[in-house]
Design a protein around this motif. Structure first.
Motif, PDB file in Angstrom:
ATOM      1  N   LYS A  64       0.822  -1.224   0.000  1.00 31.21           N
ATOM      2  CA  LYS A  64       0.000   0.000   0.000  1.00 31.21           C
ATOM      3  C   LYS A  64       0.848   1.264   0.000  1.00 31.21           C
ATOM      4  O   LYS A  64       0.607   2.172  -0.781  1.00 31.21           O
ATOM      5  N   SER A  65       1.851   1.311   0.896  1.00 27.22           N
ATOM      6  CA  SER A  65       2.612   2.565   0.969  1.00 27.22           C
ATOM      7  C   SER A  65       3.490   2.747  -0.262  1.00 27.22           C
ATOM      8  O   SER A  65       3.707   3.880  -0.696  1.00 27.22           O
ATOM      9  N   THR A  66       3.965   1.648  -0.842  1.00 29.96           N
ATOM     10  CA  THR A  66       4.730   1.774  -2.091  1.00 29.96           C
ATOM     11  C   THR A  66       3.829   2.291  -3.206  1.00 29.96           C
ATOM     12  O   THR A  66       4.231   3.138  -4.002  1.00 29.96           O
ATOM     13  N   LEU A  67       2.588   1.796  -3.231  1.00 27.94           N
ATOM     14  CA  LEU A  67       1.628   2.292  -4.214  1.00 27.94           C
ATOM     15  C   LEU A  67       1.436   3.800  -4.031  1.00 27.94           C
ATOM     16  O   LEU A  67       1.468   4.562  -5.005  1.00 27.94           O
ATOM     17  N   ALA A  68       1.268   4.220  -2.764  1.00 29.56           N
ATOM     18  CA  ALA A  68       1.083   5.651  -2.482  1.00 29.56           C
ATOM     19  C   ALA A  68       2.284   6.452  -2.978  1.00 29.56           C
ATOM     20  O   ALA A  68       2.123   7.492  -3.605  1.00 29.56           O
ATOM     21  N   GLN A  69       3.490   5.924  -2.714  1.00 30.79           N
ATOM     22  CA  GLN A  69       4.697   6.650  -3.121  1.00 30.79           C
ATOM     23  C   GLN A  69       4.817   6.739  -4.638  1.00 30.79           C
ATOM     24  O   GLN A  69       5.322   7.720  -5.164  1.00 30.79           O
ATOM     25  N   ILE A  92      -2.651  13.658   1.121  1.00 26.90           N
ATOM     26  CA  ILE A  92      -2.974  13.801   2.542  1.00 26.90           C
ATOM     27  C   ILE A  92      -2.265  12.668   3.261  1.00 26.90           C
ATOM     28  O   ILE A  92      -2.467  11.500   2.945  1.00 26.90           O
ATOM     29  N   PHE A  93      -1.429  13.028   4.222  1.00 25.73           N
ATOM     30  CA  PHE A  93      -0.626  12.023   4.914  1.00 25.73           C
ATOM     31  C   PHE A  93      -1.280  11.629   6.227  1.00 25.73           C
ATOM     32  O   PHE A  93      -2.202  12.280   6.703  1.00 25.73           O
ATOM     33  N   GLN A  94      -0.769  10.588   6.820  1.00 24.91           N
ATOM     34  CA  GLN A  94      -1.199  10.239   8.165  1.00 24.91           C
ATOM     35  C   GLN A  94      -0.910  11.443   9.063  1.00 24.91           C
ATOM     36  O   GLN A  94      -0.046  12.248   8.752  1.00 24.91           O
ATOM     37  N   SER A  95      -1.602  11.566  10.170  1.00 29.09           N
ATOM     38  CA  SER A  95      -1.701  12.852  10.874  1.00 29.09           C
ATOM     39  C   SER A  95      -0.385  13.481  11.327  1.00 29.09           C
ATOM     40  O   SER A  95      -0.392  14.575  11.859  1.00 29.09           O
ATOM     41  N   SER A 110      -4.980   9.902  -0.545  1.00 24.90           N
ATOM     42  CA  SER A 110      -5.104   9.904   0.906  1.00 24.90           C
ATOM     43  C   SER A 110      -4.409   8.658   1.424  1.00 24.90           C
ATOM     44  O   SER A 110      -4.873   7.550   1.218  1.00 24.90           O
ATOM     45  N   ASP A 111      -3.258   8.865   2.080  1.00 26.28           N
ATOM     46  CA  ASP A 111      -2.441   7.738   2.520  1.00 26.28           C
ATOM     47  C   ASP A 111      -2.662   7.519   4.014  1.00 26.28           C
ATOM     48  O   ASP A 111      -2.038   8.178   4.831  1.00 26.28           O
ATOM     49  N   GLU A 112      -3.568   6.630   4.347  1.00 22.25           N
ATOM     50  CA  GLU A 112      -3.894   6.323   5.753  1.00 22.25           C
ATOM     51  C   GLU A 112      -4.286   7.589   6.505  1.00 22.25           C
ATOM     52  O   GLU A 112      -3.920   7.770   7.665  1.00 22.25           O
ATOM     53  N   ALA A 113      -5.060   8.457   5.837  1.00 27.13           N
ATOM     54  CA  ALA A 113      -5.358   9.771   6.418  1.00 27.13           C
ATOM     55  C   ALA A 113      -6.197   9.681   7.682  1.00 27.13           C
ATOM     56  O   ALA A 113      -6.125  10.560   8.533  1.00 27.13           O
ATOM     57  N   THR A 114      -6.996   8.644   7.822  1.00 27.39           N
ATOM     58  CA  THR A 114      -7.847   8.565   9.012  1.00 27.39           C
ATOM     59  C   THR A 114      -7.291   7.595  10.054  1.00 27.39           C
ATOM     60  O   THR A 114      -7.866   7.456  11.124  1.00 27.39           O
ATOM     61  N   SER A 115      -6.174   6.949   9.737  1.00 22.95           N
ATOM     62  CA  SER A 115      -5.592   6.010  10.695  1.00 22.95           C
ATOM     63  C   SER A 115      -5.109   6.784  11.914  1.00 22.95           C
ATOM     64  O   SER A 115      -4.461   7.814  11.785  1.00 22.95           O
ATOM     65  N   GLY A 116      -5.442   6.312  13.090  1.00 25.53           N
ATOM     66  CA  GLY A 116      -5.008   6.980  14.297  1.00 25.53           C
ATOM     67  C   GLY A 116      -5.969   8.052  14.773  1.00 25.53           C
ATOM     68  O   GLY A 116      -5.728   8.677  15.788  1.00 25.53           O
ATOM     69  N   LEU A 117      -7.057   8.287  14.034  1.00 25.22           N
ATOM     70  CA  LEU A 117      -8.053   9.253  14.502  1.00 25.22           C
ATOM     71  C   LEU A 117      -9.154   8.510  15.247  1.00 25.22           C
ATOM     72  O   LEU A 117      -9.422   7.340  14.976  1.00 25.22           O
ATOM     73  N   ILE A 120      -6.195   5.195   0.431  1.00 26.19           N
ATOM     74  CA  ILE A 120      -5.470   4.003   0.864  1.00 26.19           C
ATOM     75  C   ILE A 120      -5.641   3.852   2.375  1.00 26.19           C
ATOM     76  O   ILE A 120      -5.429   4.803   3.124  1.00 26.19           O
ATOM     77  N   THR A 121      -6.083   2.687   2.811  1.00 21.63           N
ATOM     78  CA  THR A 121      -6.353   2.507   4.236  1.00 21.63           C
ATOM     79  C   THR A 121      -6.284   1.032   4.601  1.00 21.63           C
ATOM     80  O   THR A 121      -6.237   0.165   3.725  1.00 21.63           O
ATOM     81  N   HIS A 122      -6.252   0.759   5.914  1.00 18.38           N
ATOM     82  CA  HIS A 122      -6.407  -0.628   6.320  1.00 18.38           C
ATOM     83  C   HIS A 122      -7.694  -0.790   7.132  1.00 18.38           C
ATOM     84  O   HIS A 122      -7.971  -1.842   7.651  1.00 18.38           O
ATOM     85  N   GLU A 123      -8.475   0.308   7.206  1.00 15.50           N
ATOM     86  CA  GLU A 123      -9.686   0.294   8.023  1.00 15.50           C
ATOM     87  C   GLU A 123     -10.919   0.013   7.162  1.00 15.50           C
ATOM     88  O   GLU A 123     -11.354   0.866   6.402  1.00 15.50           O
ATOM     89  N   MET A 124     -11.491  -1.185   7.313  1.00 19.10           N
ATOM     90  CA  MET A 124     -12.624  -1.584   6.490  1.00 19.10           C
ATOM     91  C   MET A 124     -13.859  -0.716   6.748  1.00 19.10           C
ATOM     92  O   MET A 124     -14.602  -0.392   5.839  1.00 19.10           O
ATOM     93  N   ASP A 125     -14.072  -0.332   8.033  1.00 16.99           N
ATOM     94  CA  ASP A 125     -15.229   0.500   8.384  1.00 16.99           C
ATOM     95  C   ASP A 125     -15.224   1.798   7.586  1.00 16.99           C
ATOM     96  O   ASP A 125     -16.250   2.241   7.078  1.00 16.99           O
ATOM     97  N   THR A 126     -14.024   2.406   7.496  1.00 12.00           N
ATOM     98  CA  THR A 126     -13.908   3.677   6.803  1.00 12.00           C
ATOM     99  C   THR A 126     -14.200   3.501   5.313  1.00 12.00           C
ATOM    100  O   THR A 126     -14.797   4.376   4.693  1.00 12.00           O
ATOM    101  N   VAL A 127     -13.791   2.365   4.761  1.00  6.08           N
ATOM    102  CA  VAL A 127     -14.057   2.102   3.343  1.00  6.08           C
ATOM    103  C   VAL A 127     -15.561   2.133   3.091  1.00  6.08           C
ATOM    104  O   VAL A 127     -16.039   2.754   2.138  1.00  6.08           O
ATOM    105  N   LEU A 128     -16.342   1.470   3.970  1.00  7.20           N
ATOM    106  CA  LEU A 128     -17.791   1.462   3.812  1.00  7.20           C
ATOM    107  C   LEU A 128     -18.339   2.876   3.828  1.00  7.20           C
ATOM    108  O   LEU A 128     -19.257   3.206   3.083  1.00  7.20           O
TER     109      LEU A 128
END
Lengths: 339, 266
Positions: A44-49, A87-90, A164-171, A197-205
């Motif tokens: 995922k992060s390589t894709l973002a880069q 948009i990066f992680q926070s 958006s690279d894990e923009a909501t991760s950690g919020l 790009i995320t690993h949070e399925m809830d946010t995807v929905l």
């Protein structure tokens, strides 16, 4: 719109060569939010880069509005990067700059005049609802507010694509919802294509129109979110709306897993099914929600009837897809007996 | 230096000690000032360069990084007295002399640059790499990245290092005093050490302690002023209309100010 075409990225040489992305295809239209999910280490992060043009792909291309950006020289690449807002992680804010000065960064790099920059920054902070926080430093802002500053900064140069690279991760959940709503609003107002790009399925929905699952550098499954949810055998659909535990079935009843299909399902389907079969139907567990006007979800029910074929037909008529739990063993047994 | 030892004959009267020390202090300040200017002008670019030549840096280059790193390590590993003696031909080539302030500035600058380059490198290393990515993806040129996403974020840490470096240079200037560079160190050696003049010795020690403490105080102040979450409290103190000048009441206002900052941050 943005298109990623046969993207391949390798690191290292010879025996130590590692293929991180292995021929990836993605396409995001204007006004579309497309999510990419996957376990950590999937690429995922390589894709973002690669999409933000920070890493050069080994082969394949990144195409924004018809222009192939991945083949440009270093100087042109710097200009091309401005067409994609990231948009990066926070943790992406500069700690010694105020919110306004953080948003102004891309304008400063571009060489925009101070007056013009001030006007645009005011506009952007207003747009993300932080007009009153312009002179606050990052440490004075909450996680959600910091991420809003990050979004304003990503929009500074009027990009047509947002990464958006894990923009909501950690919020926290509330902040995540607020950020998701803001991104959807911006997508509508500015005709953005958003790669989320995320690993949070809830946010995807909550956010995505379409979703792809990345595993070992390949996209193993992808589709419209609503379509995937309506397919009971889609593993990505199941991952998005996981089945959780359910009550045990009453004795003598058979257990069925039903999934809401693409067609509308009457809200009183449990009662309709019981009436149609003239028996009792017990609801053992369910997870149902409305996404973009369509009702999606699944339920586990117990039906006290030996007429399994009828249950399936009735459920299908109601717009539900049904699978009998443990039915494979029983079916095998029945066919043995019949023989 | 005669080395004549006597506990009565050569003692400088107390009244004359300031007249002896003040010009020496001036020499020390000039020497350290010139050296630190050179150190800053060379050390910052050099530190940024070595940081970005390292793996993961903007101009990743293993060979160049190794060479530069070795050169700096050699500069750092020589004791100052040895370095000073070793580069006399070079000093003479640059300044045309091997005594006095100009002669001291050359070895001090070399030692200071080697020291400060490592300090800058170390400060840059503590800045999150994510910021470099942010700057790159926002379309920054390498110079813009180094300026905004690396150096600017490291400013408080670099100022802290600059303070340490300046104090080390004050110490080096005293060592340089032994080759006749003038300054406090020269006075301490010729009067205090060679002539057993305890009065002068004591006076130089006091002057050096005050000087070092002042530099440290200024450095700490600057670090606070350039760190946003520390500066907030300082600014609030300054903004108070000219109240009582004693520090007690103003300190009382500091704690609610910091409290409200933390509250608004949560």
């Amino acid at each position: 719109m943005i298109r990623v075409d046969q993207l391949r990225k390798e690191f290292g040489h010879g025996a130590q060569r590692a293929v991180v992305l292995d021929g990836l295809d993605l396409s995001i239209e204007a006004r579309e939010i497309s999510a990419v999910v996957g376990p950590s280490g999937a690429g995922k992060s390589t894709l973002a880069q690669c999409v933000s043009l920070l890493e050069r792909p080994t082969s394949g291309s990144v195409i924004v509005n018809g222009d192939v950006l991945s083949e440009l020289g270093e100087r042109e690449l710097r200009v091309a990067r401005r067409r994609i807002g990231t948009i990066f992680q926070s943790d992406g804010l500069f700690s010694r700059r105020t919110a306004a000065a953080n948003v102004a960064l891309p304008l400063e790099y571009l060489g925009v005049t101070a007056a013009e920059s001030r006007r645009r920054v005011g506009e952007l902070l207003d747009r993300v609802g932080l007009a009153d926080k312009a002179v606050h430093y990052p440490h004075q802002l909450s996680g959600g507010q910091r991420q809003r500053v990050g979004i304003a900064r990503a929009l500074a140069l009027r990009p047509s694509v947002i990464l958006s690279d894990e923009a909501t991760s950690g919020l926290d959940p509330d902040a995540t919802t607020a950020i998701v709503e803001l991104l959807k609003e911006l997508r509508d107002d500015l005709d953005l294509s958003i790669l989320f790009i995320t690993h949070e399925m809830d946010t995807v929905l909550q956010i995505a129109d379409s979703v792809s699952r990345l595993d070992h550098g390949r996209i193993v499954e992808s589709g419209r979110v609503l379509e995937l949810l309506a397919q009971p055998n889609s593993s990505l659909g199941r991952a998005l709306q996981p089945r959780r535990g359910h009550e045990p079935a009453p004795t003598g009843a058979t257990v069925w897993e039903v999934t809401y299909g693409a067609d509308p399902v009457p809200a009183d389907w449990v009662g309709l099914l019981a009436a149609g079969l003239d028996t009792t139907v017990s609801l053992l567990g369910a997870s149902i929600e409305t996404l973009r006007g369509a009702t999606t979800g699944h339920a586990t029910i117990a039906v006290s009837t030996p007429r399994h074929d009828l249950v399936e037909v009735e459920l299908r008529l109601l717009g539900l897809d049904a699978t009998r739990v443990g039915s494979e063993d029983l079916l095998a047994l029945e066919s043995e007996v019949a023989r | 230096m005669s080395g004549v030892a006597s506990d009565t004959g050569f003692n400088v009267p107390v009244a004359q000690i300031p007249a002896l020390l003040l010009p020496a202090l001036g020499d020390t300040l000039i020497m350290v000032g010139i050296v630190m200017t050179i150190v800053l002008l060379v050390g910052v670019p050099l530190g940024s360069l070595i940081h970005n030549l390292a793996p993961g840096g903007l101009f990743e280059n293993r060979a160049a990084h190794t060479v530069l790193s070795w050169v700096i390590s050699i500069g750092r590993s020589l004791p100052f007295l040895i370095l000073m003696a070793a580069i006399v031909p070079f000093t003479r080539f640059v300044t045309g002399t091997n005594i006095g302030i100009p002669a001291a500035v050359v070895p001090m600058s070399i030692a200071g640059i080697a020291f400060f380059t490592r300090i800058v490198e170390n400060s840059l290393r503590s800045v999150p790499v994510a910021l470099t990515r942010v700057a790159r993806s926002s379309g920054a040129s390498p110079i813009q990245i180094i300026r905004t996403a690396q150096l600017s974020e490291a400013v408080p840490s670099i100022i802290g290092g600059l303070t340490i470096n300046t104090i080390a240079m004050i110490e080096y200037s005293a060592i340089a005093g032994t080759i006749g560079a003038g300054g406090i160190g020269y006075v301490a050696v010729t009067y205090g050490y060679d002539r057993f003049d305890n009065g002068v010795m004591l006076a130089t020690i006091v002057v050096l302690v005050v000087l070092v403490a002042t530099v440290q105080l200024l450095g700490d102040r600057l670090v606070r002023a350039t760190t946003p979450h520390a500066a907030a409290a300082v600014l609030r103190l300054r903004r108070r209309p000219s109240g009582p000048s004693s520090s007690r009441p103003s300190r009382a206002t500091e704690s609610p100010a910091t409290e409200s900052t933390t509250r608004s941050a949560s």
